[in-house]
Design an enzyme around this catalytic site. Structure first.
Site, PDB file in Angstrom:
ATOM      1  N   GLY A 189      23.981  -7.254 -18.036  1.00 55.38           N
ATOM      2  CA  GLY A 189      24.169  -7.096 -19.468  1.00 55.38           C
ATOM      3  C   GLY A 189      22.842  -7.282 -20.164  1.00 55.38           C
ATOM      4  O   GLY A 189      21.839  -7.580 -19.517  1.00 55.38           O
TER       5      GLY A 189
ATOM      6  N   ASP B  92      29.462 -21.943 -28.793  1.00 52.64           N
ATOM      7  CA  ASP B  92      28.549 -22.538 -27.816  1.00 52.64           C
ATOM      8  C   ASP B  92      28.461 -21.739 -26.522  1.00 52.64           C
ATOM      9  O   ASP B  92      28.051 -22.275 -25.498  1.00 52.64           O
ATOM     10  CB  ASP B  92      28.994 -23.960 -27.493  1.00 52.64           C
ATOM     11  CG  ASP B  92      30.406 -23.961 -26.908  1.00 52.64           C
ATOM     12  OD1 ASP B  92      31.037 -22.873 -26.847  1.00 52.64           O
ATOM     13  OD2 ASP B  92      30.885 -25.038 -26.519  1.00 52.64           O
TER      14      ASP B  92
ATOM     15  N   GLU C 188      17.832  -7.578  -7.807  1.00 57.43           N
ATOM     16  CA  GLU C 188      18.626  -8.751  -7.449  1.00 57.43           C
ATOM     17  C   GLU C 188      20.125  -8.468  -7.444  1.00 57.43           C
ATOM     18  O   GLU C 188      20.934  -9.378  -7.367  1.00 57.43           O
ATOM     19  CB  GLU C 188      18.331  -9.893  -8.423  1.00 57.43           C
ATOM     20  CG  GLU C 188      16.870 -10.292  -8.472  1.00 57.43           C
ATOM     21  CD  GLU C 188      16.365 -10.764  -7.115  1.00 57.43           C
ATOM     22  OE1 GLU C 188      17.199 -11.123  -6.265  1.00 57.43           O
ATOM     23  OE2 GLU C 188      15.142 -10.750  -6.896  1.00 57.43           O
TER      24      GLU C 188
END
Lengths: 230, 230
Positions: free
Chosen positions: B47, B85, B116
């Site tokens: 993302g 949060d 990766e």
DNA sequence: TCAAAAGTGTTCTGCATACACCCATGT
DNA sequence: ACATGGGTGTATGCAGAACACTTTTGA
């Protein structure tokens, strides 16, 4: 925060609500008339910017409370819109939610923007501010999908109601006609309706029985869903 | 912009992709191992932050292109997460998308974070960075719903495939077993499969016929959907 | 007695389900 | 010849769809 990230922290975020209600005949939504630019004078979905320390759900609840005076309304997140130019004042992304209100519970709230709110028949909605027509379409489609698989339609009805009202609700949401006998058969089979023992008063025809939800069965269905392929 | 609005334009926005692939046996997703804080060393969904002048769809396409080297992949928006949060570096809201990739088309792209990337069996996914497990769950559920009503599963298969592979795909996505005879009956009735005339090569058992999609029928179904209630 | 909506059962059809054996190939 | 997965048909049950008349009340 690292410098190269700063430029990303310049966006705003809002939520917009499609508030559905059912008056016994038609499916309606609550719209508010804007009193300021941009789109001064246009009708728009109720919504607001999300504060930096505010969750999405809190934000939706806040807007609904200000608008209707009611808490704990049913709502469902539908779609997020992020076209670069969707808001004239800057980059504002928005998430659309639909909400279900028992129209009888609704009272105009004198505070805030509610004074300008009005129930509009879903089929009569014209051009709205921003990309709100798109959000509305998306919410209508989602409601149509959800009402077939979850017992949410009943959030729109008063505690006591007739089978004809319930059928009318499904017809209004799905925008189709249903066979009265097949509808009753299917709904009663699902077993979450209880007779109240009462009937309609002062109607100039045979009075209909009033039903209510069997809380237990209803909550059970809420969690596991059902199939109402009509 | 008016002053009282300034404080709202301090948020960031990202998109996260659940990239599904099917290797003939299992449903997999592409994960990348993070090489920086926060969540250094954790696996995460691919993302990125949305640039101030970038549409959501452009952003998804950009991430997918960097990750897989492929353009025009199928994707669908699923849900937006905005817990205050959820990101340690600041207020970042994110929208989850799921994407379907023909695993055979996929090639590791040496640029960017793709180095990766790794295919992980959906059932083997452990704790991910941020709230990515939540996003993943939401995308799996959506895929399961969508695959029953739209012919999207086929975005995961190579151009020629056997009926057994197709059945295996449905079984992997829906996490159930299907009856071979009923499955074939239903799929062939839908009429969007064409025999290629070819069969499997070098298999130590009766070779299976290879099928492909009948483009016309397939596109028709894409627009009107179907019912695959298994 | 009339108007208006409530209420009620049966038949037909099609689709989902369950289920077991022979076939073609490589080793 | 054997092991492996490919390929095929039928019978049953259930649920959706179509369909018309009687009942109860107020005016």
């Amino acid at each position: 925060m690292q410098d190269h990230l700063q430029k990303y922290f310049t966006l705003a975020f809002s939520i917009d609500c499609v508030v559905f209600g059912f008056d016994g005949a038609d499916l309606k939504i609550l719209l508010i008339e804007r009193g300021e630019d941009p789109f001064d004078g246009f009708w728009a979905l109720p919504g607001d910017l999300v504060a930096p320390d505010e969750d999405l759900n809190s934000s939706v609840n806040r807007v609904l409370k200000e608008l209707t005076g009611l808490s704990d309304l049913f709502f469902e997140q539908v779609e997020t819109f992020g076209a670069v130019d969707r808001h004239p004042l800057g980059r504002v992304l928005t998430t659309g939610y639909y909400t279900l209100v028992k129209i009888s519970d609704y009272e105009l709230n004198p505070s805030s923007f509610a004074a300008e709110a009005r129930w509009i028949n879903v089929n009569d909605v014209k051009e709205l501010a921003f990309d709100h027509n798109q959000i509305l379409d998306s919410c209508i489609q989602r409601l149509q999908k959800s009402v077939r698989t979850r017992p949410i339609g009943f959030e729109l009805l008063p505690p006591h109601f007739t089978l004809t009202e319930l059928q009318g609700l499904y017809e209004a949401i799905l925008n189709i006609e249903l066979d009265i006998r097949n509808f009753r058969k299917k709904i009663l089979q699902m077993n979450f309706l209880k007779e109240t023992g009462q009937v309609q008063q002062n109607v100039s025809h045979r009075p209909a029985k009033l039903y209510q939800f069997d809380e237990e069965q209803y909550n059970l269905l809420k969690s596991k869903g059902f199939n109402f392929e009509v």
